[in-house]
Design a protein around this motif. Structure first.
Motif, short mmCIF file in Angstrom:
data_model
loop_
_atom_site.label_atom_id
_atom_site.label_comp_id
_atom_site.label_asym_id
_atom_site.label_seq_id
_atom_site.Cartn_x
_atom_site.Cartn_y
_atom_site.Cartn_z
N ILE B 189 0.87 -1.17 0.00
CA ILE B 189 0.00 0.00 0.00
C ILE B 189 0.90 1.22 0.00
O ILE B 189 1.76 1.37 0.88
N PHE B 190 0.72 2.08 -0.99
CA PHE B 190 1.67 3.19 -1.16
C PHE B 190 0.95 4.36 -1.85
O PHE B 190 -0.09 4.17 -2.49
N PRO B 191 1.46 5.56 -1.70
CA PRO B 191 0.82 6.71 -2.35
C PRO B 191 1.02 6.66 -3.86
O PRO B 191 2.09 6.23 -4.33
N ASP B 192 0.03 7.07 -4.61
CA ASP B 192 0.08 6.97 -6.07
C ASP B 192 0.86 8.12 -6.67
O ASP B 192 0.35 8.87 -7.48
N TYR B 193 2.08 8.27 -6.24
CA TYR B 193 2.98 9.15 -6.99
C TYR B 193 4.40 8.63 -6.94
O TYR B 193 4.63 7.53 -6.42
N ALA B 194 5.31 9.36 -7.54
CA ALA B 194 6.61 8.81 -7.87
C ALA B 194 7.28 8.08 -6.71
O ALA B 194 7.82 7.00 -6.87
#
Lengths: 307, 433, 312
Positions: B189-194
């Motif tokens: 689970i991770f933020p949807d950016y670079a």
């Protein structure tokens, strides 16, 4: 997770979002409807409510008492701040829509910076007064007819249920205030025609200050309610403002019922669409949905067709 | 690019300065002496380090502690005689955690404040927005970002990351522990950016190399404030949840994850980025008891605490629990901010090695830093011994894996520096200045 | 009348050209940036100040220009000239589509629809992270930023390129508002019902205004990426839709020269106050409130109200 329980979970989460959104948007709708100005600082009042909840709760030593105290104090303080801003600034702009946007952007900067200096950049939590995890059952048709079972992960907390209930109660109270009291009558009269209301002896200036304060207090109340679920942070107002702004327009200007319906629609669709798509794609679809509702029904759901 | 310009220290660059002389003599008369006076005064003047600080915006919780660390290190350097006999002066500018303002701040350092170097940027989009300008202005730019942007070759000869390891290296060092100790089937689970995508790509690769498998990847859009609705996407057979979230909503994220799983949760491994500057005793975090974290540096003083860690904590004013000595609720960003401290000491070492005297020596400074290879565990490098790769401009160091027990993080494993090695993706030393 | 209008606007360009030789490096760099952003504000002003349509989503046009330029340049290597053109076309195409849909609405609904489309564009940039690298963005190498043989990373060339673009946008809009079509836009702003009764096709005029406004904004975005070497998702975020509104209101909506002064004022307000105190947002906020109280028409608007009634 099975499809049915997942949908139920997403709907419940959507309902919590909708409750807080409805409260906040009702405040914005009131200001927008009566005063015909966009208050860009509305999100900051929401943020102030959350921050004050943390301040009050930690001064009271936490626990349920602190939270209840915050529930009473924060909206009052924020309402007073907003009324003061109305009297000192907005009144002198003659509520010109464009100048009000710039002035409230200025107000937004001021409030954010003061919060950053006094409260700091951290996100801080407030302990909910109660927060039991409630596992929810789901019905399944097995061999011997319907059966209850407890699917993995399907649950909600008692506090989240409380938020939904509290928001509903406050909105009912607001509706009663608008329709059954003298002050509500004055507000509605001012909303219909400010000049005419003035001619009939309604103190329009004071009504404006009251409306602005009341709108801010509703936002602050939403802030207090959300802070045990999320946390108080000095930048939390931005997205909340946008969402409630959208809700007000989708609902139809100046229609409290429309605002509530739109809040439910947007809160729920945000939850439910996320069941079917990857998270970011779901956001894009929900966003475009809002745009297309307005493209095909520009006056909003409950608004009257203008001209 | 074949032309190599001399770094311009003055208020106007050479070609326009000649234009001034011919076109507007009077204006030049007032501006040139000022400029001239400044360069002549350089030898006695302080070394000016431009500190690009996330004072406002989304990075402000980090920015505050980056500032405290920077000021403490600068004070110590000055007490010990400064750099090359000159005092260090930290020039702080807020970039609002915004790439556009970041680029402007770098320009301000180079052309207005006449800084010798720029330094201290954390958020990778600000680094990406600012680095091109640093390169054009030929300002040595020392970032403390943990992004893979420097080592990936996207930036330039002037941008260096000598104080903190990059995401790729961190993630690679974690995968063996996750696969061997926690489980083979991982949901991320991770933020949807670079930043999140780097975690996703590098960790997926590293898990495969260690016999594990990433079975689901949940990219959460930034600005999201409620998370429960995404958790059902976690497959039932998940053995390990890997989480790395940033921003003010991380507490909500962890809390809701706890409420979702209730009593039956899989093993959980997270990057402390999710909870930097957050008190682990916050309500709602009880759920994380018994889960594991990556830490850049151990927030809670460990039984085998080094004297260097003690020295470092004392200088900044941090207690044994990683919070401010003045306010135990004011928790630091301990796993990242050591990068500021170590970077300042690298700047010092670099300037001393280069015999740095002024902006004319900026190129020599970069070359001196590129020539460095290792730094031992010391007061200057309290996080651990480091190996520096001059070609990729990136440092490598140990990583810590901690378990949350009784509300504090205890280190259970320290990964060796080599665990984070990967083949070079760039050789900046072959690029022109 | 035309003479003094030309003198004023030509004078501004001349002053900016003179400043190229006079300014110290820092302010020289700032002014280059201000001029590019002023183009963005000018584009916004075409729609807001002259047509009376308040958009809250112009960042999508700025971003369309920026990414429409940056991605083909970076991944296809088509050269800066073609890439700039691609940026313009992307912004124009997006503006056409958005205009066709959003112009079914007016007033606050128009604000929300543009806001939502812009948000969708922003999220799409994140979704396409494989190419755009999401928030982190893409750095354009110096070698890529060569425009007809000119190295745009050189401070002198950058300044002059920004000035050229600014002059172009300034005179283009000056010409536009003096055309019959431009006057129709003003008529729509003042009273669209009356304009309709006079027989003008309001929808087509508004659509043209959206496309022109979006294209100019896109040109600013493409130029920003080329001149400063960075393409990032931050520029598509909602605050970059609010900024041009703020600049135009500060400078004077419905004036040609106002947007430039709005950008300049706002830039130095932040820059100078951040030198005095870390609480510069407080100063900026107070300044905004005071300005709305005492200069309600914006800087150039006040000038027009008090001194120069002929100001276009």
């Amino acid at each position: 997770m099975d499809f049915g329980p997942y949908l139920m979970l997403a709907s419940l989460e959507g309902a919590v979002t909708a409750a807080v959104l409805a409260l906040m948007a009702a405040g914005l709708s009131l200001v927008f409807g009566v005063m015909r100005v966009v208050n860009v600082a509305h999100g900051e009042f929401y943020m102030l409510g959350a921050v004050l909840a943390w301040v009050v709760a930690s001064m009271a030593g936490g626990g349920a008492a602190g939270f209840v105290l915050a529930l009473a104090v924060a909206p009052l303080v924020v309402g007073a701040v907003a009324a003061a801003a109305d009297v000192t600034v907005l009144k002198h702009l003659d509520y010109d829509p464009e100048r009000t946007i710039v002035a409230t952007i200025g107000l937004l900067y001021i409030l954010q910076q003061l919060t950053l200096m006094g409260y700091g950049p951290e996100a801080r939590p407030v302990e909910p007064p109660f927060n039991a995890r409630i596992a929810l059952p789901w019905v399944e048709w097995g061999q011997g007819g319907p059966q209850l079972y407890w699917p993995w992960g399907l649950s909600i907390t008692s506090y989240k249920l409380f938020v939904i209930g509290a928001a509903a109660a406050v909105l009912a109270g607001l509706w009663a205030l608008m329709t059954h009291t003298r002050i509500g009558l004055m507000m509605r009269a001012t909303q219909l025609d400010g000049e005419m209301a003035q001619a009939f002896g309604i103190p329009v200036e004071r009504v404006y200050a009251l409306v602005f304060g009341l709108g801010a207090a509703l936002a602050a109340l939403a802030g207090v309610l959300i802070v045990p679920i999320q946390q108080a942070h000095y930048l939390m107002g931005g997205d909340a403002l946008l969402l409630s702004f959208i809700v007000v327009i989708i609902g139809g200007l100046g229609s409290l019922a429309g605002t509530v319906i739109a809040a439910i629609l947007i809160g729920m669709s945000d939850g439910i669409i996320s069941v079917f798509f990857s998270p970011t794609l779901a956001k894009i679809i929900a966003t475009l949905l809002v745009a297309f509702v307005l493209v095909f029904r520009p006056e909003g759901l409950m608004g009257k067709r203008a001209r | 690019m074949t032309e190599t310009k001399t770094p311009s220290a003055g208020p106007a660059d050479p070609s326009r300065r000649s234009a001034i002389a011919t076109l507007a003599g009077a204006a030049a008369a007032t501006s040139l002496p000022l400029w001239a006076r400044y360069t002549h005064a350089q030898t006695a003047a302080p070394i000016r380090i431009g500190f690009q600080m996330h004072a406002t915006g989304i990075g402000s919780a980090y920015g505050r502690w980056y500032d405290r660390t920077t000021q403490a290190a600068a004070r110590l350097i000055n007490e010990a005689g400064g750099i090359n006999g000159r005092p260090v002066e930290i020039i702080t500018e807020d970039d609002g955690t915004d790439p556009k303002r970041g680029a402007e701040v770098v320009e301000k350092f180079a052309t207005q404040h006449n800084c010798d170097v720029g330094y201290g940027t954390l958020f990778s989009h600000v680094v990406m927005g600012s680095a091109p300008r640093a390169g054009e202005l030929q300002l040595p730019y020392f970032v403390v970002s943990e992004g893979h942007h420097v080592a990936s070759g996207k930036l330039n000869r002037w941008t260096v990351q000598p104080g903190i390891t990059d995401v790729k290296s961190q993630v690679m060092a974690m995968a063996p522990f996750v696969a061997e100790t926690l489980g083979k089937k991982v949901t991320m689970i991770f933020p949807d950016y670079a930043f999140g995508h780097d975690h996703r790509d590098f960790f997926t690769e590293a898990m495969a190399a260690n016999g594990g498998e990433v079975i689901a990847k949940l990219a959460i859009p930034p600005t999201e404030t409620s998370f429960t609705k995404y958790f059902p996407k976690i497959p039932r057979e998940t053995e390990v949840i890997y989480h790395v979230m940033v921003g003010p909503a991380v507490l909500t994220f962890v809390k809701e994850m706890g409420e979702f799983f209730g009593p039956s949760r899989p093993a959980i491994f997270g990057f402390i980025d999710s909870l930097e500057a957050v008190d682990l005793a916050s309500p709602g975090l009880e759920f994380l008891e018994g889960t594991y974290f990556w830490e850049g540096m151990a927030r809670y003083a460990q039984p085998d605490q080094t004297e260097f860690d003690r020295h470092y904590r004392a200088a900044i004013g941090i207690d044994q629990n990683g919070a401010s000595t003045r306010d135990p609720k004011d928790v630091s960003t301990y796993a990242h901010m050591f990068g500021c401290w170590e970077t300042l000491y690298v700047i010092k070492a670099g300037m001393e090695a280069a015999g740095y005297a002024g902006p004319a020596d900026r190129q020599k400074l970069i070359e001196a830093v590129e020539a460095m290879t290792e730094w031992p565990l010391s007061n200057e490098h309290p996080q651990g011994a480091k190996l520096f790769n001059g070609k990729t401009h990136q440092v490598f160091g140990p990583q810590y894996i901690s378990k949350l027990e009784g509300g504090r993080l205890n280190v259970v494993q320290t990964t060796p520096i080599e665990a984070g090695f990967y083949p070079d993706e760039v050789d900046y030393t072959t690029r022109s200045f | 009348m035309t003479a003094r209008v030309l003198a004023l606007h030509g004078g501004l360009i001349a002053v900016l050209l003179a400043l190229h030789f006079l300014l110290p490096a820092y302010h020289h760099g700032n002014l280059a940036r201000v001029m590019v952003l002023a183009c963005y504000a000018i584009g916004y002003n075409v729609l807001f100040g002259y047509t009376g349509l308040l958009s809250l989503g112009h960042a999508m046009f700025f971003a369309a220009g920026m990414y429409g330029m940056g991605l083909p340049l970076h991944f296809l290597g088509i050269g800066a000239e073609l890439a700039f053109l691609a940026g313009l076309l992307s912004a124009a195409a997006l503006a056409l589509v958005v205009g066709l849909l959003a112009l079914r609405t007016a007033g606050v609904a128009f604000m929300i629809v543009t806001l939502m489309f812009s948000e969708a564009v922003y999220l799409t940039i994140l979704l396409a992270g494989k190419w755009t690298r999401g928030d982190e963005g893409v750095v354009l190498e110096r070698a890529e930023r060569v425009f007809f043989g000119l190295d745009l990373s050189d401070p002198d060339i950058r300044y002059l390129a920004a000035l050229a673009l600014f002059a172009l946008c300034l005179f283009l809009t000056l010409w536009l508002v003096r055309q019959p079509a431009g006057r129709v836009l003003i008529a729509i702003r003042e009273n669209d019902e009356r304009a309709r009764l006079l027989g003008y096709d309001i929808f087509r005029h508004k659509l043209a205004a959206v496309v022109i406004s979006g294209t100019i904004s896109g040109a600013a975005g493409a130029a920003y990426g080329l001149l400063f070497g960075y393409v990032g998702a931050t520029f598509a975020e909602v605050q970059y839709s609010i900024f041009p509104l703020l600049w135009v209101l500060l400078g004077g909506a419905g004036t040609i020269i106002g947007p430039f002064f709005g950008v300049l004022f706002m830039f130095y307000l932040i820059d100078l106050s951040s030198g005095i105190t870390s609480a510069y947002m407080l100063i900026a906020g107070i300044a905004l409130v005071l300005l709305t109280l005492f200069a309600p028409q914006g800087l150039a608007g006040e000038l027009r109200r008090r001194r120069m009634r002929w100001l276009p």
